[in-house]
Scaffold this active site. Sequence first.
Site, PDB file in Angstrom:
ATOM      1  N   ARG A 203       4.099  24.241  47.575  1.00 35.05           N
ATOM      2  CA  ARG A 203       4.726  24.064  48.876  1.00 35.05           C
ATOM      3  C   ARG A 203       6.022  24.883  48.795  1.00 35.05           C
ATOM      4  O   ARG A 203       5.944  26.068  48.513  1.00 35.05           O
ATOM      5  CB  ARG A 203       4.935  22.569  49.230  1.00 35.05           C
ATOM      6  CG  ARG A 203       5.037  22.381  50.760  1.00 35.05           C
ATOM      7  CD  ARG A 203       5.164  20.926  51.179  1.00 35.05           C
ATOM      8  NE  ARG A 203       6.500  20.394  50.888  1.00 35.05           N
ATOM      9  CZ  ARG A 203       6.901  19.155  51.220  1.00 35.05           C
ATOM     10  NH1 ARG A 203       6.077  18.345  51.863  1.00 35.05           N
ATOM     11  NH2 ARG A 203       8.115  18.731  50.935  1.00 35.05           N
TER      12      ARG A 203
ATOM     13  N   LYS B 288      11.608   9.292  56.312  1.00 32.97           N
ATOM     14  CA  LYS B 288      10.871  10.091  57.308  1.00 32.97           C
ATOM     15  C   LYS B 288       9.606   9.411  57.824  1.00 32.97           C
ATOM     16  O   LYS B 288       9.280   9.545  58.994  1.00 32.97           O
ATOM     17  CB  LYS B 288      10.550  11.481  56.747  1.00 32.97           C
ATOM     18  CG  LYS B 288       9.581  11.483  55.581  1.00 32.97           C
ATOM     19  CD  LYS B 288       9.471  12.868  54.966  1.00 32.97           C
ATOM     20  CE  LYS B 288       8.440  12.851  53.862  1.00 32.97           C
ATOM     21  NZ  LYS B 288       8.553  14.010  52.952  1.00 32.97           N
TER      22      LYS B 288
HETATM   23  C1  LIG Z   1       8.715  13.451  51.802  1.00 33.65           C
HETATM   24  C2  LIG Z   1       9.528  14.020  50.713  1.00 33.65           C
HETATM   25  C3  LIG Z   1       9.976  13.202  49.678  1.00 33.65           C
HETATM   26  C4  LIG Z   1       9.600  11.741  49.568  1.00 33.65           C
HETATM   27  O1  LIG Z   1       8.273  11.616  49.167  1.00 33.65           O
HETATM   28  P1  LIG Z   1       7.635  10.172  48.797  1.00 33.65           P
HETATM   29  O2  LIG Z   1       6.341  10.502  48.176  1.00 33.65           O
HETATM   30  O3  LIG Z   1       7.496   9.437  50.097  1.00 33.65           O
HETATM   31  O4  LIG Z   1       8.582   9.502  47.884  1.00 33.65           O
HETATM   32  C5  LIG Z   1      10.778  13.770  48.701  1.00 33.65           C
HETATM   33  N1  LIG Z   1      11.102  15.077  48.736  1.00 33.65           N
HETATM   34  C6  LIG Z   1      10.693  15.897  49.715  1.00 33.65           C
HETATM   35  C7  LIG Z   1      11.093  17.321  49.685  1.00 33.65           C
HETATM   36  C8  LIG Z   1       9.882  15.407  50.733  1.00 33.65           C
HETATM   37  O5  LIG Z   1       9.471  16.228  51.699  1.00 33.65           O
END
Ligand SMILES: *Cc1c(COP(=O)(O)O)cnc(C)c1O
Length: 352
Positions: A129, A34
């Site tokens: 969250r 992302k």
């Molecule tokens: C963005 C995200 C991740 C990845 O997080 P990183 O810290 O970049 O590894 C994993 N799970 C969810 C639900 C996320 O939103």
Amino acid sequence: MAVLTIDLNKLEHNARIIVQKAAEANIDIYGVTKVLCGEPCVATAMLRAGVKGIADSRIENLRELRNSGIAAPLMMLRLPAISEAEEVVRQADISLNSEYATCVALSKFAVALRRVHKVILMIDIGDLREGIWPKDFPALLEKTVLLPNLEVMGVGANFSCFGGVIPDHANLSVLSSLANHLSRRLGKKTELSAGNSSSLSLLFDQQLPPEATNLRIGEGIILGRETINRIPIVGAYLDVCTLTAEVIEVQDKPSVPIGTIGQDAFGNVPRFENKGTQKRAILSIGRQDVVPEGIVPRLKGLAILGASSDHLILDITEAKQPIVVGDTLSFDVGYGALLAASTSKYVKKEYI
Ligand SMILES: *Cc1c(COP(=O)(O)O)cnc(C)c1O
């Protein structure tokens, strides 16, 4: 022009380190794209390194990944909106969910499209969250397992996002017990999606519970570090991403502005310390391109003094080499700055 350069070989190397470490613990890695807007060549590099699937938070990115021909499982990270449930079923094989009404919508479209859509039920372990409370899991599960064409694939949790709550033995053991409940209920081994890059320290210390079956990793691969203390992963490249911008002015200027000081471009009243005359450089990059607080010049002796929408101002008095107009300077990027640069239409992206 500002350019964000992504070194795909270095990215693949980082992904491989993490995939191999995870394999020792029977854990799959989903590569998270992302922060680089779901760029297919990033996903392909992650897949070459052996990630099980690709995860992204935006349906637009998943669609592009699918259209680019990626056949590996795609996971939707953000809780699907009911209004996008049909697209989620079309583009994603797996989604993370915490609302029964959304699962109903996903099931409806899965039936219509004659597909089986997999869901991971998200548990809030205190980061606040997404996710349901652990005590509400059995009731949500009993309703969700009845939905046609929906497969409850496992449970999961997110850490270190809103509340900064880190994974530890206490909260992971809650998840393990829910995963075991699910496995017993379904009569098969189910998944425990045990977090993001903040779980990497536990992975490397072999401290994840045996129930953990996958991690969703973005920053660890792309910036080469875990995210509790942002400690580099041993052997990983920390310079997968480079931001460059061009010098458009070099002049000697006093360190304190001349005249009566009011508000700056963003409504703050700035304060200055008198350090005498400085050699200053202006670069053609600003807040429309990046978070200036989140970038670090690679050349030693440079200090970022500030930025407006389109200008970055540097003190180059102590620069270790001469800087002239037309030069290009390189910067390391933090996660927030990388996110801003990736999503800015003014920053050119180069994949090498
Ligand atoms: C963005 C995200 C991740 C990845 O997080 P990183 O810290 O970049 O590894 C994993 N799970 C969810 C639900 C996320 O939103």
